[in-house]
Design a protein around this motif. Structure first.
Motif, PDB file in Angstrom:
ATOM      1  N   GLU A   1       0.683  -1.274  -0.092  1.00  0.00           N
ATOM      2  CA  GLU A   1       0.118   0.078  -0.077  1.00  0.00           C
ATOM      3  C   GLU A   1       0.845   1.438  -0.035  1.00  0.00           C
ATOM      4  N   ASN A   2       0.378   2.413  -0.633  1.00  0.00           N
ATOM      5  CA  ASN A   2       0.650   3.502  -0.177  1.00  0.00           C
ATOM      6  C   ASN A   2      -0.347   4.276   0.558  1.00  0.00           C
ATOM      7  N   GLY A   3       0.485   5.100   1.662  1.00  0.00           N
ATOM      8  CA  GLY A   3      -0.671   5.630   2.505  1.00  0.00           C
ATOM      9  C   GLY A   3       0.137   6.860   3.045  1.00  0.00           C
ATOM     10  N   PRO A   4      -0.460   7.652   4.074  1.00  0.00           N
ATOM     11  CA  PRO A   4      -0.249   8.743   4.830  1.00  0.00           C
ATOM     12  C   PRO A   4       1.363   8.455   5.711  1.00  0.00           C
ATOM     13  N   LEU A   5       1.850   8.985   5.920  1.00  0.00           N
ATOM     14  CA  LEU A   5       3.347   8.947   6.941  1.00  0.00           C
ATOM     15  C   LEU A   5       2.774   8.975   8.234  1.00  0.00           C
ATOM     16  N   GLU A   6       1.670   9.388   8.568  1.00  0.00           N
ATOM     17  CA  GLU A   6       1.468   9.241   9.964  1.00  0.00           C
ATOM     18  C   GLU A   6       1.003   7.978  10.458  1.00  0.00           C
ATOM     19  N   GLY A   7       1.563   7.313  11.472  1.00  0.00           N
ATOM     20  CA  GLY A   7       1.267   5.726  11.999  1.00  0.00           C
ATOM     21  C   GLY A   7       1.836   4.858  10.929  1.00  0.00           C
ATOM     22  N   ARG A   8       2.813   5.126   9.998  1.00  0.00           N
ATOM     23  CA  ARG A   8       3.180   4.388   9.071  1.00  0.00           C
ATOM     24  C   ARG A   8       4.021   3.259   9.834  1.00  0.00           C
ATOM     25  N   ILE A   9       4.968   3.808  10.869  1.00  0.00           N
ATOM     26  CA  ILE A   9       5.853   2.834  11.578  1.00  0.00           C
ATOM     27  C   ILE A   9       5.228   2.755  12.882  1.00  0.00           C
ATOM     28  N   ASP A  10       4.702   1.768  13.135  1.00  0.00           N
ATOM     29  CA  ASP A  10       4.134   1.650  14.653  1.00  0.00           C
ATOM     30  C   ASP A  10       4.080   0.097  14.999  1.00  0.00           C
ATOM     31  N   SER A  11       5.032   0.103  15.976  1.00  0.00           N
ATOM     32  CA  SER A  11       5.343  -1.500  16.431  1.00  0.00           C
ATOM     33  C   SER A  11       4.076  -2.018  17.495  1.00  0.00           C
ATOM     34  N   ASN A  12       3.127  -1.276  17.682  1.00  0.00           N
ATOM     35  CA  ASN A  12       2.193  -1.448  18.840  1.00  0.00           C
ATOM     36  C   ASN A  12       0.813  -1.632  18.150  1.00  0.00           C
ATOM     37  N   GLN A  13       0.825  -2.223  17.003  1.00  0.00           N
ATOM     38  CA  GLN A  13      -0.681  -2.493  16.261  1.00  0.00           C
ATOM     39  C   GLN A  13      -1.306  -3.508  16.977  1.00  0.00           C
ATOM     40  N   VAL A  14      -0.776  -4.285  17.865  1.00  0.00           N
ATOM     41  CA  VAL A  14      -1.679  -5.588  18.416  1.00  0.00           C
ATOM     42  C   VAL A  14      -1.482  -5.257  19.905  1.00  0.00           C
ATOM     43  N   LEU A  15      -2.455  -5.490  20.551  1.00  0.00           N
ATOM     44  CA  LEU A  15      -2.506  -5.491  22.046  1.00  0.00           C
ATOM     45  C   LEU A  15      -1.724  -6.665  22.656  1.00  0.00           C
ATOM     46  N   LEU A  16      -0.668  -6.855  23.269  1.00  0.00           N
ATOM     47  CA  LEU A  16      -0.047  -8.021  23.734  1.00  0.00           C
ATOM     48  C   LEU A  16       0.135  -7.967  25.264  1.00  0.00           C
ATOM     49  N   GLY A  17      -0.526  -8.341  26.090  1.00  0.00           N
ATOM     50  CA  GLY A  17      -0.412  -8.393  27.280  1.00  0.00           C
ATOM     51  C   GLY A  17      -0.657  -6.467  27.992  1.00  0.00           C
ATOM     52  N   ASN A  18       0.334  -6.604  28.692  1.00  0.00           N
ATOM     53  CA  ASN A  18       0.333  -5.082  29.360  1.00  0.00           C
ATOM     54  C   ASN A  18       1.545  -4.114  28.612  1.00  0.00           C
ATOM     55  N   ASP A  19       1.678  -4.478  27.347  1.00  0.00           N
ATOM     56  CA  ASP A  19       2.628  -3.869  26.534  1.00  0.00           C
ATOM     57  C   ASP A  19       2.127  -2.287  25.957  1.00  0.00           C
ATOM     58  N   VAL A  20       0.796  -2.505  26.078  1.00  0.00           N
ATOM     59  CA  VAL A  20       0.322  -1.006  25.345  1.00  0.00           C
ATOM     60  C   VAL A  20      -0.912  -0.529  26.572  1.00  0.00           C
ATOM     61  N   ASP A  21      -0.738   0.634  26.813  1.00  0.00           N
ATOM     62  CA  ASP A  21      -1.931   1.367  27.611  1.00  0.00           C
ATOM     63  C   ASP A  21      -3.149   1.462  26.544  1.00  0.00           C
ATOM     64  N   LEU A  22      -4.262   0.742  26.985  1.00  0.00           N
ATOM     65  CA  LEU A  22      -5.436   0.825  26.240  1.00  0.00           C
ATOM     66  C   LEU A  22      -5.891   2.106  26.189  1.00  0.00           C
ATOM     67  N   MET A  23      -6.136   2.718  27.118  1.00  0.00           N
ATOM     68  CA  MET A  23      -6.606   4.257  27.019  1.00  0.00           C
ATOM     69  C   MET A  23      -6.134   5.145  26.300  1.00  0.00           C
ATOM     70  N   THR A  24      -4.654   5.035  26.352  1.00  0.00           N
ATOM     71  CA  THR A  24      -3.823   5.857  25.421  1.00  0.00           C
ATOM     72  C   THR A  24      -3.801   5.447  24.097  1.00  0.00           C
ATOM     73  N   LEU A  25      -3.843   4.349  23.975  1.00  0.00           N
ATOM     74  CA  LEU A  25      -4.333   3.799  22.442  1.00  0.00           C
ATOM     75  C   LEU A  25      -5.554   4.463  21.809  1.00  0.00           C
ATOM     76  N   VAL A  26      -6.640   4.297  22.600  1.00  0.00           N
ATOM     77  CA  VAL A  26      -7.897   4.674  22.406  1.00  0.00           C
ATOM     78  C   VAL A  26      -7.956   6.167  22.074  1.00  0.00           C
ATOM     79  N   ASN A  27      -7.327   6.738  22.866  1.00  0.00           N
ATOM     80  CA  ASN A  27      -7.358   8.348  22.659  1.00  0.00           C
ATOM     81  C   ASN A  27      -6.666   8.755  21.525  1.00  0.00           C
ATOM     82  N   LYS A  28      -5.487   8.075  20.955  1.00  0.00           N
ATOM     83  CA  LYS A  28      -4.931   8.571  19.753  1.00  0.00           C
ATOM     84  C   LYS A  28      -5.924   8.133  18.683  1.00  0.00           C
ATOM     85  N   LYS A  29      -6.733   7.060  18.706  1.00  0.00           N
ATOM     86  CA  LYS A  29      -7.616   6.719  17.495  1.00  0.00           C
ATOM     87  C   LYS A  29      -8.707   7.652  17.429  1.00  0.00           C
TER      88      LYS A  29
END
Length: 534
Positions: free
Chosen positions: A506-534
């Motif tokens: 795909e070709n898309g916007p640069l925003e969020g192009r490189i994101d190593s936390n696409q999938v929620l794995l245990g406690n690696d990602v703060d859910l509320m922070t992720l939701v607020n970003k979306k």
């Protein structure tokens, strides 16, 4: 006696013996190669044009017929085809023999063309003499070893390109890009440069000499494009030559960055480049042999970027060598040129360190700083060296060293000769400065990425196995992480062999192009922070 199959191998069964059609096709193809072999032993053919035509047609027909019989009776889609069971494609005896034969051919081609029949003052003999009629028809000149190589190169891409399209006929992207490399190799790399040679002469260019120019080759891949004799050739050819020179400069600083920003390096490495075209077509059977280890990746990064530094220093030294000091005669003097090079490198380095620093690993940052310091220090030596010297070496010494080590040994002997041993993209991974420079652009500011759907991934490993650039695609797919790698050439084979449709180019916007936390794995990602970003 029991007739059921006891094998539980997940990789499929060993390939069956050749069919009758494949045996006949092999015989035809070997007959065409036999004509070239007889010519190599100085067998004199009465009608060289006829015998050359028969040879090339037999080689092409044999390859195409063999491929047609291998794939036409199979359903379109993913297939293993027993690549790990075939000696030729699994580093077996036939694989090593093929590698040795290819390597030997390149050594003779580059360093001992007289063994192929090249005669400097007289009529060519042997294999090169066999190609004289075709060369005279296109350019009006007798053949050279490079014309022989270019002809065989083009025939290989066309014949194996048809094979490739049959194999991946279920994938529209693969068909279109293969037709693209077949077109660019045939037209831009073979026919047009030969016809340009026919334009030389007093009546057309008033005594100028239109240079032999593969229009799709861009610096630093055509490292010789800005040498003194090339510049004189461009300028002596009138408006056409000057336009070609401007096109070469724009290709480096305007065309390549824009296209890489929009489409990634795939626009060149997988759609235009002749090296990539041969790797994708004739080298397709060896793509699974590329080393996927972390150690290979580390070696790849350091080696390929060292080549970029080498070609930058060499080109700077060569251009510097034929510039002057007198500002009344030259608008571009030696000092002005070196100051311009230093300024450009400083701007690029500063931009990367200020805005893209977080996208680099520590070793990459240290490497970038080290390379930058080395280049700037060597440019400073300009003020302490005599005419024609820069970087403590004569420009001709640097040029010859680069031509021999990179242009001949790496790109030719190793880059293609080692297909059956190290995979089909050895040169692209470890040695191509063009791929490295576009990879730098792709990693930092391109819109291209391969998106993944981790929820659909079944970890079959097809994507990683068939990645010719040694990328562990499965590791990204399992996490649902976008694949943004500087080495990725966007060939799309990982997507073509995926049975679940997990991968998508795909070709898309640069925003969020490189994101190593696409999938929620245990406690690696703060859910509320992720939701607020979306």
């Amino acid at each position: 006696m029991s007739t059921y199959d006891r094998s539980m191998a997940l990789t499929g069964q060993p390939p069956k013996i050749l069919s009758r059609n494949q045996k006949i096709a092999t015989l035809i193809g070997m007959g065409g190669l036999g004509i070239l072999l007889l010519a190599a032993f100085n067998v004199s053919f009465p009608n060289k044009g006829l015998w050359l035509t028969l040879s090339l047609m037999a080689i092409s027909a044999g390859t195409i017929w063999f491929s047609w019989d291998a794939y036409t009776h199979k359903l379109p889609g993913i297939k293993n085809d027993g690549v790990w069971f075939k000696s030729i494609s699994s580093k077996g005896l036939w694989g090593w023999m093929a590698g040795i034969a290819l390597t030997g051919f390149y050594i003779v081609l580059y360093f001992y063309p007289e063994y192929l029949g090249l005669v400097k003052d007289g009529n060519n003999k042997g294999v090169i003499g066999l190609f004289d009629p075709l060369s005279r028809m296109l350019s009006g000149n007798p053949a050279s070893q490079w014309f022989v190589y270019g002809t065989l190169y083009t025939v290989a891409i066309l014949a194996f390109g048809i094979k490739f399209m049959w194999k991946y006929r279920h994938n529209r992207y693969e068909r279109i890009r293969t037709m693209s490399v077949m077109f660019f190799q045939t037209a831009f790399a073979f026919i047009i440069p030969e016809l340009m040679a026919r334009l030389n002469g007093d009546k057309i260019l008033n005594g100028g000499s239109l240079p032999y120019y593969d229009l799709k080759n861009v610096w630093p891949l055509n490292y010789y494009n800005f040498e003194g004799y090339r510049i004189k050739s461009f300028l002596s050819s009138g408006d056409i030559g000057f336009a070609l020179l401007i096109f070469g400069i724009l290709s480096v600083f305007v065309i390549t960055p824009i296209l890489t920003y929009k489409y990634g390096k795939r626009w060149y490495c997988s759609w235009v480049c002749g090296c990539g075209g041969l790797a994708e077509t004739a080298g397709d059977a060896f793509r699974q042999l590329s080393d996927k280890s972390v150690s290979a990746w580390k070696v790849e990064r350091w080696v390929v970027h060292s080549v970029v530094v080498f070609v930058t220093l060499m080109t700077t030294a060569v251009i510097y060598s034929y510039l002057g000091h007198d500002t009344s005669k030259y608008w571009l003097t030696k000092s002005t040129f070196l100051i311009g090079v230093a300024s450009l490198l400083t701007l690029v380095f500063a931009w990367v360190m200020l805005f893209k620093r977080d996208q680099f690993k520590k070793d990459a940052i240290y490497g970038a700083i080290g390379y930058f310091v080395i280049i700037m220090a060597l440019i400073g030596f300009h003020f302490f060296s005599g005419d024609g010297n820069v970087f403590l070496f004569k420009s001709e010494t640097l040029r010859k060293s680069y031509s021999f080590l990179i242009g001949s040994i790496f790109s030719g002997v190793i880059g293609t000769g080692f297909y059956p041993i190290f995979g089909n993209r050895v040169w692209c991974r470890f040695g191509c400065p063009m791929a490295a420079m576009m990879g730098f652009q792709q990693r930092l500011f391109s819109r291209f990425r391969i998106t993944t759907n981790g929820g659909q991934c079944i970890s079959c490993g097809n994507c990683s196995t068939y990645c010719e650039m040694g990328i562990d695609v499965r590791a990204y797919a399992q996490k649902g992480e976008n694949i943004v790698r500087s080495s990725c050439v966007g060939c799309g084979i990982c997507s073509a062999v995926c049975p679940r449709g997990v991968l998508k180019l795909e070709n898309g916007p640069l925003e969020g192009r490189i994101d190593s936390n696409q999938v929620l794995l245990g406690n690696d990602v703060d859910l509320m922070t992720l939701v607020n970003k979306k």
